[in-house]
Design an enzyme around this catalytic site. Structure first.
Site, short mmCIF file in Angstrom:
data_model
loop_
_atom_site.label_atom_id
_atom_site.label_comp_id
_atom_site.label_asym_id
_atom_site.label_seq_id
_atom_site.Cartn_x
_atom_site.Cartn_y
_atom_site.Cartn_z
N SER A 140 1.72 -6.67 -7.36
CA SER A 140 0.27 -6.72 -7.19
C SER A 140 -0.18 -8.15 -6.90
O SER A 140 0.35 -8.79 -5.99
CB SER A 140 -0.38 -6.15 -8.45
N ARG A 143 -12.96 -2.89 -16.46
CA ARG A 143 -11.58 -2.48 -16.71
C ARG A 143 -11.39 -0.98 -16.47
O ARG A 143 -10.39 -0.56 -15.90
CB ARG A 143 -11.20 -2.84 -18.14
N ASP A 177 0.83 4.78 -4.56
CA ASP A 177 -0.03 3.60 -4.71
C ASP A 177 -1.05 3.57 -3.57
O ASP A 177 -0.71 3.31 -2.42
CB ASP A 177 0.85 2.34 -4.67
N HIS A 188 -0.38 2.69 -8.49
CA HIS A 188 -0.11 1.26 -8.38
C HIS A 188 0.61 0.73 -9.62
O HIS A 188 1.44 -0.17 -9.52
CB HIS A 188 -1.43 0.52 -8.17
N ASP A 189 0.30 1.30 -10.77
CA ASP A 189 0.92 0.87 -12.03
C ASP A 189 2.43 1.12 -12.10
O ASP A 189 3.07 0.65 -13.04
CB ASP A 189 0.25 1.57 -13.22
#
Lengths: 202, 371
Positions: free
Chosen positions: B148, B218, B314, B347-348
């Site tokens: 990232s 967040r 992602d 994405h994580d």
């Protein structure tokens, strides 16, 4: 290891730059690295195989040769190898043109559809041929553009590339193919191996 | 102070000219290391952290008392094997884990910098952390690795210092922050600045902080790190500790409760102004523009061996954007491998237990190290 790998290795110059298109699990790449100390890259469509290659320390990118060769500059490799996959492309003509743009020379191997067993299979059984080199049923084969050694010669004239070397593989024995023995080689070879280059005219 | 003792810091005395024009010097750079540097000093890996990460890559984070953010990938016998490699990670400047950031006291005013802190870029972040190589007297890293925003730093690092990394592994990143990603970051910043406690960034950590705004930032960002399929499979329409809908605005659904929890724990460990600064650094990242529209020029004559990975699910830093890096590298004949890993974790994925990813990363590093 496939028998043609040794033949390909004999063709390739030492310390040259090679791109293996459809490099599978990287067996040929490792062989060429070891035998000819080449600087070799690979492109492969299967994620599992790309991961296998990377795990062997090989530089491979996941991609489809039909679309992803365009990122390589003109003549950026001394040799581009295409092993037994030409028949699986939607547009083999475009792929050959790309190989000859990216590589100074290309080494192309084709499973020969003109082999007598293939011919006999269709003649006697009346069903689509299945042999050791062509193990798929008609409905699940990836090979959508099969050709014979003779077809490949005609193809070279049609899209204007030079065949420097043409070799036949018969029961793991290698022999030269020329105009005088073409008809017999086309009948008995399981595999054709060609070293080709772009003709100067185009 | 107890907190300070747990954070290792170097003071960078060499002046650093930031992209905004300001010059900073004598600033703190916080870092952590794992494993040990060998005699030849050729086994160092610089790990670059993402937006909300910090220098505590693995093991127990001494400040948050939680596992380090990359515990799956870094540690003894793991992908980045600390039995073999010396892992260095710096807290980015602009951050809030000890490196020079907006929470620091401005000596001129004796107040925290807040928004008087200079806007920093990925380039500034990288130029600051390269000082750690001098600190450890490392001429060339074995590898520089990050996912990232960490991946952006990897790209900037090899572009700025082509001789300083033998290998480079940018993961799930982009050469140029997209409009969609700028949009999401702006959403987060707006949530923070809309919180009355933010007070133009002049809040102090001892008084009321913009926790609500930061939590919303967040929560929104967290959604972008996951995939639709992953969310559906994990939460679906499951209800939170209740048998039926309550016809109110409590967290009826598990996903709501989960997001609220993610927001609430985040504010305990992260500073709102840092969030503004670091997201800005990401938005300003455009390596293509830095090289006048030709990304390949960022890697011209590079001898570094690259390995790029992306993930199927992602959508924040999709495969196509990662492939742009591959294409640019191939155009200049660089040594680049690439694979897209199958994962529905979004994405994580790079932070989680994705065996194909962890295994391939390990194999790449270990094979490249013996070569």
């Amino acid at each position: 290891m496939k028998p043609e790998y040794k033949i390909i290795s004999d063709i390739v110059d030492e310390n040259s730059r090679v791109l293996d298109v459809g490099c599978d699990d990287g067996t040929l790449m490792e062989f060429l690295k070891k035998n000819k100390n080449v600087d070799i890259r690979g492109i492969e469509i299967s994620k599992e195989k790309v991961q296998a290659c990377i795990s062997k320390g090989l530089t491979v990118i996941e991609g489809n040769a039909e679309f992803d060769l365009k990122q390589f500059p003109n003549k950026s490799f001394d040799y581009v190898v295409l092993g037994q996959t030409l028949q699986a492309f939607i547009n083999p003509e475009a792929v050959i043109r790309e190989l000859l743009r990216v590589g100074k020379k290309a080494i192309v191997t084709i499973p020969n559809f003109g082999h007598w067993k293939v011919r006999l299979n269709l003649l006697i059984k009346g069903t689509m041929p299945m042999t050791k080199t062509l193990p798929h049923e008609w409905y699940n084969t990836p090979n959508i553009h099969m050709c014979t050694i003779k077809d490949f010669f005609k193809f070279s004239q049609k899209i204007n590339f030079k065949i420097f070397k043409s070799l036949a593989l018969i029961n793991e024995n290698v022999s030269n193919i020329n105009n005088s023995n073409l008809l017999t080689k086309n009948l008995f070879s399981e595999l054709g191996i060609f070293l080709i280059e772009k003709s100067n005219e185009n | 102070m107890n907190l300070k003792e747990k954070i290792k810091t170097i003071i960078v005395d060499k002046p650093l000219k930031l992209d905004c024009g300001q010059i900073i010097n004598n600033f703190p750079l916080a870092y952590e290391t794992y494993g040990s540097l060998n005699a030849k000093k050729d086994n160092a890996i610089l790990v670059c952290h993402a937006l909300t990460g910090d220098q505590f890559v693995t093991g127990l984070n001494p400040i948050t008392k939680k596992d380090g953010w990359w515990s799956y990938a870094v540690g003894p016998n793991k992908s980045i094997d600390t039995n073999k490699y010396f892992v260095i990670c710096a807290n980015v400047i602009g951050g809030c884990m000890g490196s020079f950031g907006p929470g620091h006291i401005n000596q001129e005013t004796q107040k925290i910098y807040g928004t008087d802190f200079p806007v920093i870029t990925i380039n500034d972040i990288v130029n600051a952390q390269v000082n750690l190589l001098d600190h450890f007297e490392i001429k060339k890293l074995f590898s520089v690795v990050g996912g990232s925003m960490g991946g952006m730093q990897v790209l900037q690092f090899v572009s700025n210092f082509p001789e300083k990394a033998k290998t480079a592994v940018p993961i799930a990143c982009t050469p140029s922050h997209s409009a969609q990603n700028i949009a999401f970051n702006e959403l987060g910043r707006q949530a923070i600045t809309a919180d009355n406690n933010w007070s133009d960034g002049k809040y102090s950590s001892t008084k009321s902080t913009p926790d609500k705004g930061l939590a919303v930032a967040r929560m929104a960002a967290h959604i972008t790190y996951l995939s639709k399929k992953g969310l559906q499979e994990k939460f679906g329409r499951k209800l939170q500790e209740r048998d039926d809908l309550k016809f109110g605005f409590d967290a009826d659904f598990q996903i709501e409760s989960y997001l609220r929890y993610q927001g609430s724990v985040f504010v305990d460990r992260f500073d709102a102004n840092s969030y503004l600064y670091i997201t800005r650094a990401m938005d300003y990242f455009d390596l293509v523009k830095q090289f006048d529209g030709n990304l390949s020029n960022a890697f011209k004559n590079s001898k570094t061996k690259f390995f790029i990975m992306s993930f199927t699910s992602d959508w924040l830093y999709p495969t196509q954007e990662n492939k742009e890096i591959v294409i640019a590298l191939n155009a200049v004949g660089a040594d680049v491998a690439f694979v897209e890993i199958v994962s529905d974790k979004g994405h994580d994925s790079f932070l989680l237990n994705v065996p194909d990813f962890l295994k391939t990363l390990k194999n790449f590093l270990d094979k490249s190290y013996v070569e």
